[in-house]
Each structure stands twice: as structure tokens, then as C-alpha cells.
Design a protein around this motif. Structure first.
Motif, mmCIF file in Angstrom:
data_model
loop_
_atom_site.group_PDB
_atom_site.id
_atom_site.type_symbol
_atom_site.label_atom_id
_atom_site.label_comp_id
_atom_site.label_asym_id
_atom_site.label_seq_id
_atom_site.Cartn_x
_atom_site.Cartn_y
_atom_site.Cartn_z
ATOM 1 N N LEU A 118 30.862 42.860 46.217
ATOM 2 C CA LEU A 118 32.036 42.205 45.403
ATOM 3 C C LEU A 118 31.645 42.238 44.111
ATOM 4 N N ALA A 119 32.279 42.491 43.137
ATOM 5 C CA ALA A 119 32.101 42.871 41.874
ATOM 6 C C ALA A 119 33.058 42.201 41.067
ATOM 7 N N LEU A 120 32.962 42.118 39.652
ATOM 8 C CA LEU A 120 34.221 41.809 38.922
ATOM 9 C C LEU A 120 35.050 42.761 38.332
ATOM 10 N N PHE A 121 36.346 42.908 38.610
ATOM 11 C CA PHE A 121 37.159 44.046 37.955
ATOM 12 C C PHE A 121 37.738 43.349 36.879
ATOM 13 N N TYR A 122 37.893 44.006 35.712
ATOM 14 C CA TYR A 122 38.732 43.375 34.552
ATOM 15 C C TYR A 122 39.636 44.596 33.697
ATOM 16 N N ALA A 156 38.319 33.532 30.793
ATOM 17 C CA ALA A 156 39.592 33.123 31.666
ATOM 18 C C ALA A 156 40.631 32.362 30.554
ATOM 19 N N LYS A 157 40.109 31.600 29.809
ATOM 20 C CA LYS A 157 40.903 30.648 28.863
ATOM 21 C C LYS A 157 41.605 31.623 27.894
ATOM 22 N N LEU A 158 40.815 32.582 27.279
ATOM 23 C CA LEU A 158 41.335 33.330 26.067
ATOM 24 C C LEU A 158 42.296 34.475 26.749
ATOM 25 N N LEU A 159 42.226 34.796 28.074
ATOM 26 C CA LEU A 159 43.081 35.890 28.601
ATOM 27 C C LEU A 159 44.363 35.237 29.100
ATOM 28 N N THR A 160 44.456 34.085 29.467
ATOM 29 C CA THR A 160 45.630 33.433 30.095
ATOM 30 C C THR A 160 46.815 33.312 29.150
ATOM 31 N N GLN A 161 47.868 34.221 29.611
ATOM 32 C CA GLN A 161 48.783 34.131 28.514
ATOM 33 C C GLN A 161 50.247 33.819 29.723
ATOM 34 N N LYS A 162 51.253 33.819 29.130
ATOM 35 C CA LYS A 162 52.377 33.833 29.705
ATOM 36 C C LYS A 162 52.509 34.963 30.853
ATOM 37 N N ASN A 163 52.734 34.594 32.001
ATOM 38 C CA ASN A 163 52.937 35.852 33.069
ATOM 39 C C ASN A 163 51.697 36.442 33.351
ATOM 40 N N VAL A 164 50.415 36.301 32.611
ATOM 41 C CA VAL A 164 49.121 36.595 32.986
ATOM 42 C C VAL A 164 48.163 35.764 33.249
ATOM 43 N N TYR A 165 47.494 35.682 34.372
ATOM 44 C CA TYR A 165 46.392 34.825 34.864
ATOM 45 C C TYR A 165 45.127 35.517 34.118
ATOM 46 N N GLY A 166 44.376 34.431 33.771
ATOM 47 C CA GLY A 166 42.864 35.019 33.223
ATOM 48 C C GLY A 166 42.067 35.402 34.327
ATOM 49 N N ALA A 185 49.069 45.515 38.809
ATOM 50 C CA ALA A 185 50.435 45.210 38.055
ATOM 51 C C ALA A 185 50.204 44.755 36.793
ATOM 52 N N GLY A 186 48.886 44.532 36.331
ATOM 53 C CA GLY A 186 48.507 43.721 34.945
ATOM 54 C C GLY A 186 49.059 42.331 34.825
ATOM 55 N N LYS A 187 48.954 41.495 36.038
ATOM 56 C CA LYS A 187 49.391 40.239 35.900
ATOM 57 C C LYS A 187 48.128 39.269 36.065
ATOM 58 N N VAL A 188 47.017 40.006 36.253
ATOM 59 C CA VAL A 188 45.904 39.363 36.169
ATOM 60 C C VAL A 188 44.643 40.232 35.367
ATOM 61 N N ALA A 189 43.835 39.644 34.650
ATOM 62 C CA ALA A 189 42.868 40.004 33.731
ATOM 63 C C ALA A 189 41.572 40.207 34.466
ATOM 64 N N GLU A 202 46.835 53.948 42.342
ATOM 65 C CA GLU A 202 48.318 53.014 42.002
ATOM 66 C C GLU A 202 48.074 52.156 40.746
ATOM 67 N N GLY A 203 46.812 51.763 40.206
ATOM 68 C CA GLY A 203 46.624 50.921 39.057
ATOM 69 C C GLY A 203 47.586 51.709 37.917
ATOM 70 N N LYS A 204 48.464 50.598 37.194
ATOM 71 C CA LYS A 204 48.977 51.079 35.868
ATOM 72 C C LYS A 204 48.195 50.603 34.989
ATOM 73 N N VAL A 205 46.889 50.014 35.115
ATOM 74 C CA VAL A 205 46.212 49.407 33.805
ATOM 75 C C VAL A 205 44.910 50.134 33.607
ATOM 76 N N ASN A 206 44.379 49.977 32.640
ATOM 77 C CA ASN A 206 43.090 50.565 32.241
ATOM 78 C C ASN A 206 41.840 49.581 32.786
ATOM 79 N N TRP A 207 41.174 49.949 33.682
ATOM 80 C CA TRP A 207 40.401 48.662 34.212
ATOM 81 C C TRP A 207 38.872 49.030 34.143
#
Lengths: 409, 308
Positions: A149-153, A176-186, A254-258, A273-278
Motif C-alpha cells: 500500500l502507498a498513498l495515491f494523490y 486533508a483539511k486543506l484539500l477537503t472542499q464541497k464534493n471532494v474529500y481530502g 473520478a476526482g472526488k477524493v484528493a 480509467e483515471g480522469k485525473v492527474n495522479w
């Protein structure tokens, strides 16, 4: 009368036929050895790689025939157990590394210590995966491949917030605090009530300086508090208690989690499948850095009548070139040091994070009662994440359950 | 060809007669063997298992008799009572709603109106869908972060904060019950409808002539005549609902914690996750006993029915 007797015989013989049909299919032809092989692989790539190994082996050994059977990963434990009552079992089988010791203790797997010793390649393996194949000082298998396991960001979200991926728990909380927004969990983990939930929690337990044998400790509470902090502040969805690791990956893609904790095997999925830059970084450190191993091992049934031949197949499949092809298509890391140095795992920056972690990754080799231990941890996490019980209380309850089950070392 | 016609055609010798008696039993033999191998044996095996102490350690070896140890362990486990209570609640609530909504729909579809056949077939779709699909769809709809149920309830102003239906202790079991009711309604409707269509039209005509209204007709004709159908439907319903596994297992796996755990999942977890085979067997036997009692009550009731 005639017609009636005829009908009767027909019925009876059909019935007899049905009965015998169930028991057909075992046995060896004259001089030719048939080996049975069970695994849980489903993707085209892995199945092709496995079939290639089998046909190569059959070509090189005309007197051996290998019959591969796919068994779903949810069924394989039960099938092995039930078969063992009648002293039946596949000659060669792939077992999840977390279950290996349990099955060794149940007497279902063959002790292959002498074969492994004669083979002499045990030293090439990392301690983590190798330890999962050993029970009571004896060898009951050989690792196929590993994952950890590792951390995907989400790179874009980090850039937007002007921060770098976290290296320790404090940064993790802050990010996690800074990244949490409406519809996105940090932040996201999987805390589902299966082994997956335990698998994801164990790295944090180890990072906090605790472990299963000394579960009743401050470290455990720290790790649980970290989960509690994330959920209480809504930096992590409470839905994580029903999210499997694949569900978390879907949310991330889907970009719902940072940030999410996830494994090597998600890389092919995210690439496709990823639509995000990770990106991937090692899990943040608590008191220490740590991650947990998954993967499968080769084993031979205690019931096998052809142990020698079966081990020869395992030896054959473990020759580096063959194993490499198998692991590449499988999204697994080599459990052997020699193979992990291969460019395939060293060049790709994401794969390299996982490859480097092999040095420290710990296997779930906690003895034959691991399933009970795991269940206690799952319940503990769910109690805390639903707010039903305080972290202190939940840890205490789990520690009481784990104490008689944990290996004493 | 019945036995009577056969003996009437060739009642020559007593030897032949004896042969026939013998043959009759032989014809039943496959069924008896089938029952022995596939029904009786597993039950007896399970019963024996529940009186032993089989875990993963001694699964392969000798199984010693352990008396009531697994039952004692089960009755001492608080999770057992949670699961038992949940099973009863799940069964009762599921049946009450499945049955009453199913009955209402059956009465509705018993009239003739254009498009009735098509609508009736569409209703059955819910029942024909594999449970895996139904459960996954419900899981998806009830998700706290992106589920459509929250969206609708919030748009209507019924709730203000999104609710994690399956991840909170208070609503997880209720959510699985709602899903199970949805699945069960069509089956109840079809069985009740077929019962309704078998009722003699004359009785209603006679009642109408005597001036009985719709409600009176329902109470004094429909309900009494439907009693056998209703009884068997409820009996089947109780048995089927009491042992529901897949729906709950997929939606919540019995969680969070044990708030939606039911006896079948509890037994499964004991046997196949924790490898406590004997304790798992004891839970199955307890379920078996509960259902047997219900089945006996049903048989009593239906035999009285026939006698009357």
C-alpha cells in the motif's frame, strides 16, 4: 410388465450414472501424471501468462499434464477446506498470503521444507513475503508475487492548494483539511468490514509503533484516533466503512477524493480509467514508516500424490524470465530481490514507490487465528467511524478479543 | 398408467402381485436416495458438527464430542441476540409490507383494464432481477456521498444534510428491509392474483344481489376463500425471508459493526470467515429449529383447514 421394468432400469441406471459422474475425473493414466492447478486470477493477461507457463512445462515434460482450474477468490478457502475432509485437493494452488499460515496450521498444505532447501533460492526473497509462507519453522510455500500500500494523490488538487504530498501524519492531517472542499474529500481509506478494511488499517498501526502482539497500546489508539480525526472533521467520508478498495479507487479516479491509500494493483486501472492527474508517494510516517504486504503464494496440498512433480512445476514457473512475464501482466511486484531490480519495476516512478517499499513492507503473518484478529479490528474501526463507541473503548474491546488469538512474540 | 388399471388387466398370479409391490418401492428408491444424500445427510452432519468442537486446527483430524459447548458459546455471544432480533425485525417488517402492498396490487390487477398484461409482466421484472444487481443498485442509490435518494430527499426539503443510509447504525437494517420489500412485492402479488382469479364469480354476484358493498365482499368472500393461499404465501415468505443472505451481505455485510447482522450472515461469518465450524453449525441448527416450529404450526393450520 416388460415396459415397466424397462422404465425402472432406465431410471435406476440414469441415477447411477448421475452418481458416478460426480466422482469421475480423478486418477492417473498409465505412466502419465496429471497435476491439478488452482488459482484465482481473472484478467486476460494473467490467465494467458499462466497458460503459457503450463504449456511450456508440458512441452518440456511430455509425461506431465497440468489441469488449471479457476476458483473465485471468495470460494477458494472453502473449497480447500471442504476438500481436505476427503483428503482431496489440488496439487498446486495459489493462496492469498494472509491466509497461508491458517491453512498450514489446518494441515491442508504440504510441508515442503526439504524441497525448498534443496532448491536453495529462499535467500533471494524479501523477508516479508517469505515469512507468510513459513509456519512453525517449516516452509509451506513459495511467494508468487507481492503488492503493498502507498498513498495515491491528485496532483492538480495539490498544485491548486500549493502544497506537497504529506511525509508524516501531521502533514497528512493538514493536507486533508486543506484539500477537503464541497464534493471532494481530502482523504480516503477502505474501512469495509472484510479483510480489506484490516489490510488498510495495519500500516497506520505499524507506523504508530504498535503491532498485533502488543495491540493494547498507545500506538493503536493513535492510529484509531487518526481515522477518527479524519471522519469527525469530514475530511474523510463516513461511507468508507462500506467502501472496498476498488470503490475508493473509483472515487479517486473520478476526482472526488484528493488522497487515498491503495495498492500496486490499482495502477493499471488508474492508467486506463483515471480522469485525473495522479501520483504515488510512500505512506506518510508516524513514529516510523511502514506499509503492509499483500499477494499470493504457491503451495502444494497435503493431499497431493505428486508433491515432487508439483514442486518441479513451481520451480519451473519461478525461473526469472517466466516469473517476470507473469508478474508484469498481473500488476504484482516480485517478491524476489533479483527480479525487483529489473528495469520494469525501477524505471516507472509510480511503480518504484511500491518497489522501494518492499524492503520494509510487513506481511500479515500473524498465525492461524488471523481471521479472528482481523474481524476484531474491522469491528473496532466501524465502531469508531460510526461514532458508536469512543476510540479508547473500541481499542480496549478489540484488544481483549485479540489477546488470546495473537501470536506471543 | 395407474396401478389399479394394471392389476385389473393382469391379476393372474400372486407372484406377480408381489413383484409389483416390490417394483413400486423400487420406483421410489431414487427419490429416497436423493433425499438421503442431499437433504438428510447434510442436516445430520450439521447436527453432529454442532455437538463437536471443530475449528480450523482440527478440521481435518478427529472430531471429538463436545456436548453443548458450541451452543453455550453461541448463547453467551451478544452478537447472536443482535442477529436474532434483526432477523425477526427483518422478516416481520418485510412480510407486512410485501404482503399488504402485494395484496393491494393484486386486487388492482384483478380488474380488467387496457395494458393490464403488460404492466403485470413489468411488475415481475423486479422479482426476476438477480439479487446481486438489485442489492448493488440499492447500495448505490443509498450512498451518502452521491446517492440519488439523498438528492431527492434534499431537493424536496425533507432532509437538509445528506444521510449515510448504509453506514449509520440506525438506518442500515431499515435500508436492507426496504430493498427486500421492493423485491418481494411482485411475488406476493402474482401468487395472490392467481388465487383471486380462481375465486368463483357467482359468489360476488350473489353478494351484490344481497346488497353487500365492496368492503363487505372483501371481508366475507375474498378473505375467507383466500385463506389457504394467504397461509402458504406467508409461510413461504417467512422461510424465505428468515434465511435471506445475499441481499444484506452485498448491501452492508451485516455492518456497520453488527447493526444489520442477521442469523444467516452470523452463521456464515462464524464458519467461513472465522473458521469456527461447530459454532456456525450451532447457529444453523437454531435457525433450523425456529423454522421447523413455524412449519409445524403451518401444517397444523392447513390440516385443520382441510378438515373443515
Amino acid at each position: 410388465m416388460r415396459g415397466k421394468m424397462k422404465a425402472l432400469f432406465l431410471t435406476l441406471s440414469l441415477f447411477a450414472l448421475a452418481l458416478t459422474a460426480c466422482s469421475a475425473g480423478s486418477g492417473t493414466d498409465s505412466g502419465k501424471v496429471t497435476l491439478t492447478w488452482w488459482d484465482t486470477m481473472t484478467t486476460d493477461g494473467s490467465v494467458t501468462a499462466i497458460n503459457n507457463i503450463i504449456s511450456e512445462y508440458e512441452k518440456a515434460h511430455p509425461n506431465v499434464k497440468i489441469k488449471r482450474t479457476y476458483v473465485s477468490s471468495s470460494d477458494i478457502k472453502n473449497k480447500l477446506l471442504l476438500g481436505s475432509i476427503g483428503n482431496q485437493g489440488p496439487d498446486i494452488v495459489w493462496i492469498d498470503s494472509a491466509d497461508h499460515q491458517t491453512f498450514a496450521a489446518a494441515g491442508i498444505l504440504a510441508d515442503i521444507s526439504s524441497e525448498v532447501k534443496a532448491w536453495g533460492q529462499g535467500d533471494l526473497y524479501y523477508d516479508g513475503p517469505w515469512s507468510s509462507t513459513v509456519y512453525d519453522g517449516k516452509n509451506y510455500g513459495v511467494p508468487v508475487g507481492s503488492n503493498n500500500l502507498a498513498l495515491f494523490y491528485n496532483k492538480d488538487m495539490f498544485d491548486q492548494a500549493g502544497i506537497k504530498p504529506p511525509a508524516n501524519w501531521n502533514e497528512l492531517k493538514e493536507d486533508a483539511k486543506l484539500l477537503t472542499q464541497k464534493n471532494v474529500y481530502g482523504f480516503a481509506v477502505s474501512a469495509v468490514k472484510t479483510e480489506e478494511g484490516t489490510f488498510q488499517f495495519l500500516p497506520f498501526l505499524l507506523q504508530a509503533g504498535s503491532d498485533i502482539p502488543d495491540f493494547d497500546s498507545q500506538g493503536t489508539l493513535d492510529a484509531v484516533n487518526l481515522y477518527d480525526y479524519m471522519a469527525k472533521n469530514n475530511y474523510m467520508s463516513r461511507e468508507v466503512i462500506t467502501q472496498k478498495q476498488s470503490d475508493t479507487a473509483t472515487q479517486f479516479a473520478a476526482g472526488k477524493v484528493a488522497m487515498m491509500v491503495n495498492g500496486t494493483w490499482q495502477i493499471p486501472f488508474l492508467q486506463k480509467e483515471g480522469k485525473v492527474n495522479w501520483g504515488v508517494v510512500p505512506l506518510p510516517e508516524g513514529k516510523t514508516g511502514a506499509t503492509v504486504l499483500g499477494g499470493e503464494n504457491w503451495a502444494i496440498s497435503a493431499a497431493s500424490k505428486h508433491k515432487e512433480a508439483a514442486f518441479d512445476v513451481i520451480r519451473f514457473a519461478n525461473e526469472p524470465d517466466r516469473l517476470k512475464k507473469l508478474l508484469q501482466t498481473n500488476g504484482r511486484l516480485p517478491s524476489r530481490k533479483d527480479l525487483l531490480r529489473d528495469a520494469f519495476w525501477q524505471k516507472d516512478p509510480q511503480m518504484k514507490v511500491f518497489a522501494d517499499a518492499m524492503e520494509v513492507a510487513k506481511a500479515r503473518a500473524y498465525g492461524p487465528d488471523y481471521a479472528g484478529i482481523s474481524e476484531a479490528i474491522q469491528t473496532m474501526l466501524q465502531q469508531v467511524l460510526t461514532g458508536q463507541t469512543s476510540p479508547e473503548q473500541a481499542v480496549q474491546t478489540a484488544a481483549d478479543k485479540i489477546k488470546p488469538l495473537a501470536p506471543n512474540n | 398408467m395407474s396401478d389399479q388399471s394394471y392389476s385389473a388387466a393382469a391379476p393372474r398370479t400372486s407372484k406377480r402381485l408381489r413383484n409389483t409391490a416390490w417394483t413400486r418401492y423400487l420406483f421410489v428408491l431414487p427419490v429416497i436416495l436423493f433425499l438421503l444424500v442431499f437433504i438428510i445427510f447434510p442436516i445430520v452432519y450439521n447436527l453432529i458438527l454442532s455437538f463437536q468442537n471443530v475449528t480450523v486446527y482440527n478440521f481435518k483430524g478427529h472430531h471429538a464430542f463436545a456436548g453443548l459447548a458450541s451452543y453455550v458459546k453461541t448463547f453467551k455471544d451478544p452478537v447472536f441476540y443482535t442477529a436474532l432480533g434483526n432477523s425477526v425485525l427483518f422478516t416481520v417488517l418485510s412480510l407486512v409490507f410485501q404482503f399488504s402492498i402485494g395484496f393491494a396490487l393484486a386486487l388492482f390487477f384483478n380488474r380488467s383494464f387496457p395494458g393490464r398484461g403488460l404492466m403485470r409482466s413489468l411488475m415481475l421484472l423486479a422479482w426476476m432481477l438477480p439479487v446481486v444487481i438489485t442489492a448493488s443498485v440499492f447500495q448505490w442509490m443509498l450512498n451518502g456521498d452521491y446517492g440519488v435518494v439523498n438528492y431527492i430527499l434534499q431537493s424536496l426539503g425533507i432532509i437538509h444534510e445528506p444521510h449515510s443510509w448504509l453506514s449509520e447504525n440506525g438506518t442500515a437494517l431499515l435500508s436492507t428491509i426496504v430493498a427486500n420489500i421492493w423485491v418481494g412485492i411482485p411475488f406476493n402479488m402474482i401468487i395472490l392474483l392467481s388465487g383471486l382469479q380462481g375465486l368463483p364469480e357467482q359468489l360476488y354476484e350473489a353478494a351484490k344481489l344481497d346488497g353487500a358493498g365492496k368492503m363487505l365482499q372483501f371481508r366475507h368472500i375474498t378473505l375467507p376463500l383466500m385463506r389457504p393461499t394467504i397461509l402458504i404465501l406467508l409461510m413461504l415468505g417467512i422461510i424465505n425471508t428468515f434465511k435471506v443472505f445475499d441481499m444484506i451481505f452485498i448491501m452492508t455485510a451485516g455492518g456497520p459493526v453488527n447493526s444489520s447482522n442477521v442469523l444467516p450472515i452470523y452463521a456464515y461469518q462464524l464458519s467461513f470467515t472465522k473458521f469456527q465450524f461447530s459454532q456456525g453449525a450451532s447457529v444453523s441448527m437454531i435457525m433450523f429449529a425456529i423454522l421447523t416450529v413455524l412449519a409445524v404450526i403451518y401444517l397444523r393450520m392447513s390440516s385443520k383447514e382441510e378438515a373443515a
